[in-house]
Scaffold this motif. Structure first.
Motif, PDB file in Angstrom:
ATOM      1  N   SER A   1      39.535  47.599  37.969  1.00  0.00           N
ATOM      2  CA  SER A   1      39.217  46.908  36.922  1.00  0.00           C
ATOM      3  C   SER A   1      40.420  46.222  36.178  1.00  0.00           C
ATOM      4  CB  SER A   1      38.727  47.844  35.528  1.00  0.00           C
ATOM      5  OG  SER A   1      38.444  47.177  34.707  1.00  0.00           O
ATOM      6  N   ILE A   2      40.163  44.830  36.059  1.00  0.00           N
ATOM      7  CA  ILE A   2      41.366  44.072  35.566  1.00  0.00           C
ATOM      8  C   ILE A   2      41.094  43.584  34.081  1.00  0.00           C
ATOM      9  CG2 ILE A   2      42.819  42.045  35.729  1.00  0.00           C
ATOM     10  CD1 ILE A   2      42.182  42.140  38.741  1.00  0.00           C
ATOM     11  N   ALA A   3      41.699  44.115  33.033  1.00  0.00           N
ATOM     12  CA  ALA A   3      41.435  43.852  31.731  1.00  0.00           C
ATOM     13  C   ALA A   3      42.384  42.566  31.412  1.00  0.00           C
ATOM     14  CB  ALA A   3      41.629  44.960  30.891  1.00  0.00           C
ATOM     15  N   GLY A   4      43.475  42.280  32.097  1.00  0.00           N
ATOM     16  CA  GLY A   4      44.497  41.398  31.350  1.00  0.00           C
ATOM     17  C   GLY A   4      45.700  41.350  32.417  1.00  0.00           C
ATOM     18  N   GLY A   5      46.657  40.640  31.938  1.00  0.00           N
ATOM     19  CA  GLY A   5      47.922  40.570  32.680  1.00  0.00           C
ATOM     20  C   GLY A   5      47.913  39.520  33.599  1.00  0.00           C
ATOM     21  N   LEU A   6      48.765  39.235  34.548  1.00  0.00           N
ATOM     22  CA  LEU A   6      49.059  38.125  35.565  1.00  0.00           C
ATOM     23  C   LEU A   6      49.105  38.715  36.930  1.00  0.00           C
ATOM     24  CD1 LEU A   6      49.669  35.283  36.285  1.00  0.00           C
ATOM     25  CD2 LEU A   6      52.081  35.754  36.101  1.00  0.00           C
ATOM     26  N   ILE A   7      48.305  38.305  37.800  1.00  0.00           N
ATOM     27  CA  ILE A   7      48.360  38.690  39.167  1.00  0.00           C
ATOM     28  C   ILE A   7      48.222  37.435  39.930  1.00  0.00           C
ATOM     29  CG2 ILE A   7      46.729  39.884  40.942  1.00  0.00           C
ATOM     30  CD1 ILE A   7      45.265  41.471  38.944  1.00  0.00           C
ATOM     31  N   ASP A   8      49.668  37.436  40.548  1.00  0.00           N
ATOM     32  CA  ASP A   8      50.043  35.941  41.149  1.00  0.00           C
ATOM     33  C   ASP A   8      50.756  35.905  42.404  1.00  0.00           C
ATOM     34  OD1 ASP A   8      50.452  32.891  40.186  1.00  0.00           O
ATOM     35  OD2 ASP A   8      52.523  33.774  40.687  1.00  0.00           O
TER      36      ASP A   8
ATOM     37  N   PHE B   1      41.474  40.845  49.022  1.00  0.00           N
ATOM     38  CA  PHE B   1      41.470  41.419  47.491  1.00  0.00           C
ATOM     39  C   PHE B   1      40.171  41.840  47.203  1.00  0.00           C
ATOM     40  CE2 PHE B   1      44.962  38.443  48.098  1.00  0.00           C
ATOM     41  CZ  PHE B   1      46.040  38.815  47.351  1.00  0.00           C
ATOM     42  N   ASP B   2      39.961  43.110  46.934  1.00  0.00           N
ATOM     43  CA  ASP B   2      38.478  43.459  46.156  1.00  0.00           C
ATOM     44  C   ASP B   2      38.556  43.656  44.828  1.00  0.00           C
ATOM     45  OD1 ASP B   2      36.258  44.757  45.757  1.00  0.00           O
ATOM     46  OD2 ASP B   2      36.372  46.066  47.394  1.00  0.00           O
ATOM     47  N   LEU B   3      38.173  42.960  43.900  1.00  0.00           N
ATOM     48  CA  LEU B   3      38.153  42.983  42.462  1.00  0.00           C
ATOM     49  C   LEU B   3      37.067  43.554  41.848  1.00  0.00           C
ATOM     50  CD1 LEU B   3      40.270  40.556  43.266  1.00  0.00           C
ATOM     51  CD2 LEU B   3      39.626  39.569  41.053  1.00  0.00           C
ATOM     52  N   ASN B   4      36.170  44.446  42.764  1.00  0.00           N
ATOM     53  CA  ASN B   4      35.106  45.461  42.331  1.00  0.00           C
ATOM     54  C   ASN B   4      34.347  44.769  41.362  1.00  0.00           C
ATOM     55  OD1 ASN B   4      34.130  47.990  42.566  1.00  0.00           O
ATOM     56  ND2 ASN B   4      35.105  48.861  40.485  1.00  0.00           N
ATOM     57  N   ASN B   5      34.013  43.532  41.223  1.00  0.00           N
ATOM     58  CA  ASN B   5      33.259  42.743  40.167  1.00  0.00           C
ATOM     59  C   ASN B   5      33.521  43.219  38.684  1.00  0.00           C
ATOM     60  OD1 ASN B   5      31.780  41.483  42.487  1.00  0.00           O
ATOM     61  ND2 ASN B   5      30.510  43.280  42.275  1.00  0.00           N
ATOM     62  N   MET B   6      34.841  43.544  38.403  1.00  0.00           N
ATOM     63  CA  MET B   6      35.270  44.007  37.223  1.00  0.00           C
ATOM     64  C   MET B   6      36.483  43.217  36.842  1.00  0.00           C
ATOM     65  SD  MET B   6      33.337  46.338  35.894  1.00  0.00           S
ATOM     66  CE  MET B   6      34.172  47.013  34.654  1.00  0.00           C
ATOM     67  N   PHE B   7      36.602  41.856  36.998  1.00  0.00           N
ATOM     68  CA  PHE B   7      37.699  40.951  36.767  1.00  0.00           C
ATOM     69  C   PHE B   7      37.286  40.440  35.404  1.00  0.00           C
ATOM     70  CE2 PHE B   7      39.437  36.627  37.473  1.00  0.00           C
ATOM     71  CZ  PHE B   7      40.576  36.860  36.864  1.00  0.00           C
TER      72      PHE B   7
ATOM     73  N   GLY C   1      39.560  40.062  32.440  1.00  0.00           N
ATOM     74  CA  GLY C   1      40.563  39.357  31.721  1.00  0.00           C
ATOM     75  C   GLY C   1      41.620  39.180  32.737  1.00  0.00           C
ATOM     76  N   GLY C   2      42.717  38.549  31.985  1.00  0.00           N
ATOM     77  CA  GLY C   2      43.978  38.104  32.768  1.00  0.00           C
ATOM     78  C   GLY C   2      43.872  36.767  33.593  1.00  0.00           C
ATOM     79  N   VAL C   3      44.922  36.637  34.330  1.00  0.00           N
ATOM     80  CA  VAL C   3      45.135  35.338  35.130  1.00  0.00           C
ATOM     81  C   VAL C   3      45.162  35.907  36.487  1.00  0.00           C
ATOM     82  CG1 VAL C   3      46.254  33.389  35.825  1.00  0.00           C
ATOM     83  CG2 VAL C   3      45.627  34.042  33.437  1.00  0.00           C
ATOM     84  N   PHE C   4      44.510  35.524  37.697  1.00  0.00           N
ATOM     85  CA  PHE C   4      44.505  35.597  38.917  1.00  0.00           C
ATOM     86  C   PHE C   4      44.731  34.376  39.617  1.00  0.00           C
ATOM     87  CE2 PHE C   4      42.925  36.746  43.302  1.00  0.00           C
ATOM     88  CZ  PHE C   4      43.251  38.073  43.509  1.00  0.00           C
ATOM     89  N   SER C   5      46.132  34.055  40.103  1.00  0.00           N
ATOM     90  CA  SER C   5      46.336  32.871  40.604  1.00  0.00           C
ATOM     91  C   SER C   5      47.265  32.753  41.714  1.00  0.00           C
ATOM     92  CB  SER C   5      47.117  32.227  39.488  1.00  0.00           C
ATOM     93  OG  SER C   5      48.269  32.775  39.038  1.00  0.00           O
ATOM     94  N   ASN C   6      47.085  31.796  42.505  1.00  0.00           N
ATOM     95  CA  ASN C   6      48.044  31.394  43.714  1.00  0.00           C
ATOM     96  C   ASN C   6      48.208  32.608  44.594  1.00  0.00           C
ATOM     97  OD1 ASN C   6      49.057  29.036  42.525  1.00  0.00           O
ATOM     98  ND2 ASN C   6      50.116  30.208  41.036  1.00  0.00           N
ATOM     99  N   ASN C   7      47.435  33.424  44.880  1.00  0.00           N
ATOM    100  CA  ASN C   7      47.220  34.333  45.820  1.00  0.00           C
ATOM    101  C   ASN C   7      46.600  33.793  47.233  1.00  0.00           C
ATOM    102  OD1 ASN C   7      47.964  36.850  44.072  1.00  0.00           O
ATOM    103  ND2 ASN C   7      46.169  35.944  43.008  1.00  0.00           N
TER     104      ASN C   7
ATOM    105  N   THR D   1      32.052  38.826  42.424  1.00  0.00           N
ATOM    106  CA  THR D   1      31.103  37.977  41.953  1.00  0.00           C
ATOM    107  C   THR D   1      30.773  37.923  40.602  1.00  0.00           C
ATOM    108  OG1 THR D   1      29.544  39.920  41.963  1.00  0.00           O
ATOM    109  CG2 THR D   1      29.802  38.590  44.065  1.00  0.00           C
ATOM    110  N   ALA D   2      31.849  38.471  39.507  1.00  0.00           N
ATOM    111  CA  ALA D   2      31.459  38.432  38.121  1.00  0.00           C
ATOM    112  C   ALA D   2      32.680  38.745  37.383  1.00  0.00           C
ATOM    113  CB  ALA D   2      30.117  39.475  37.751  1.00  0.00           C
ATOM    114  N   GLY D   3      32.621  38.140  36.308  1.00  0.00           N
ATOM    115  CA  GLY D   3      34.080  38.612  35.508  1.00  0.00           C
ATOM    116  C   GLY D   3      34.299  37.351  34.485  1.00  0.00           C
ATOM    117  N   GLY D   4      35.371  37.842  33.356  1.00  0.00           N
ATOM    118  CA  GLY D   4      35.714  36.756  32.405  1.00  0.00           C
ATOM    119  C   GLY D   4      37.191  36.197  32.464  1.00  0.00           C
ATOM    120  N   GLY D   5      37.954  36.754  33.638  1.00  0.00           N
ATOM    121  CA  GLY D   5      39.152  36.330  33.743  1.00  0.00           C
ATOM    122  C   GLY D   5      39.296  34.811  34.387  1.00  0.00           C
ATOM    123  N   THR D   6      40.654  34.291  34.434  1.00  0.00           N
ATOM    124  CA  THR D   6      40.908  32.967  34.788  1.00  0.00           C
ATOM    125  C   THR D   6      41.389  33.259  36.404  1.00  0.00           C
ATOM    126  OG1 THR D   6      41.323  32.349  32.571  1.00  0.00           O
ATOM    127  CG2 THR D   6      42.111  31.167  34.348  1.00  0.00           C
ATOM    128  N   ALA D   7      40.767  32.368  37.236  1.00  0.00           N
ATOM    129  CA  ALA D   7      41.200  32.241  38.526  1.00  0.00           C
ATOM    130  C   ALA D   7      41.771  31.009  38.952  1.00  0.00           C
ATOM    131  CB  ALA D   7      40.139  32.748  39.524  1.00  0.00           C
TER     132      ALA D   7
END
Length: 208
Positions: free
Chosen positions: A141-148, A160-166, A168-174, A187-193
């Motif tokens: 689960s990802i609730a916040g923070g920066l994964i970059d 990268f397996d985000l378990n459909n639990m993305f 919050g937070g930012v997932f960028s430049n990976n 396939t789902a979530g409210g974070g920013t990619a």
């Protein structure tokens, strides 16, 4: 070289049980358990940096991790090299608020970076997971923070397996290349990619 067999009472090489502890510059070869274990809920300020861990639990066929954070934690794991272990390279079993950066996790039998708890805040950046038997990165689960700016290549399942639990937070430049599963499994979530790329992944390359 620090041999895990030097600590027969625990079967692991280094066990951190207090806050504000630094573990730096060790070479840990073939420990009969975890290479470095951080255990206890609520530990803060620990700093695990510039260690080289090879063959965690390789000799006895067990289930040790290269680095195992066992409990809710806030600290830093930076610039470590973990390879050739029987299980995950880096595993986090509690909620994490801190920094995981600049680590190379290659050729382990399990997942490269396994975040079994919730990534709540902080930063995960500049890491590489190459040639591991499972996912390059798994996030329960990802609730916040920066994964970059992390890299996954030639792993045995998803990059990268985000378990459909993305959520919050930012997932960028990976970057996810040539993995046996999907480049990005989500396939789902409210974070920013933003600006995540992939090539040659068997299950598809784009972030959903």
């Amino acid at each position: 070289i620090l041999e895990g067999e030097l600590v027969p009472a625990t079967g692991l090489a280094v066990n951190v049980t207090a806050s504000n502890v630094e573990v730096s510059g060790l070479q840990i070869q073939d420990p009969d358990g975890d290479g470095i274990l951080v255990t206890g809920n609520g530990l803060t300020g620990f700093d695990i940096n510039r260690n080289m861990i090879s063959g965690a639990d390789f000799n006895n066929g067990g289930v040790g991790e290269g680095i195992f954070l066992d409990g809710n934690a806030s600290g830093s794991v930076t610039d470590n090299t973990i390879f050739g272990g029987n299980q995950d390279g880096l595993r986090v079993d509690g909620n994490f608020n801190g920094t995981i950066a600049g680590n190379m996790v290659n050729g382990n039998a399990g997942i490269g970076f396994n975040i079994e708890g919730e990534f709540q805040s902080g930063t995960m950046s500049g890491n590489s997971a190459i040639g591991n038997g499972g996912d390059g990165y798994f996030f329960n689960s990802i609730a916040g923070g920066l994964i970059d700016s992390n890299f996954a290549g030639n792993n045995g399942d998803d990059g990268f397996d985000l378990n459909n639990m993305f959520n919050g937070g930012v997932f960028s430049n990976n970057i996810s290349n040539n993995n046996a599963g999907q480049g990005y499994n989500n396939t789902a979530g409210g974070g920013t990619a933003i600006n995540n790329t992939g090539t040659g992944n068997a299950g598809g390359n784009t972030f959903p």
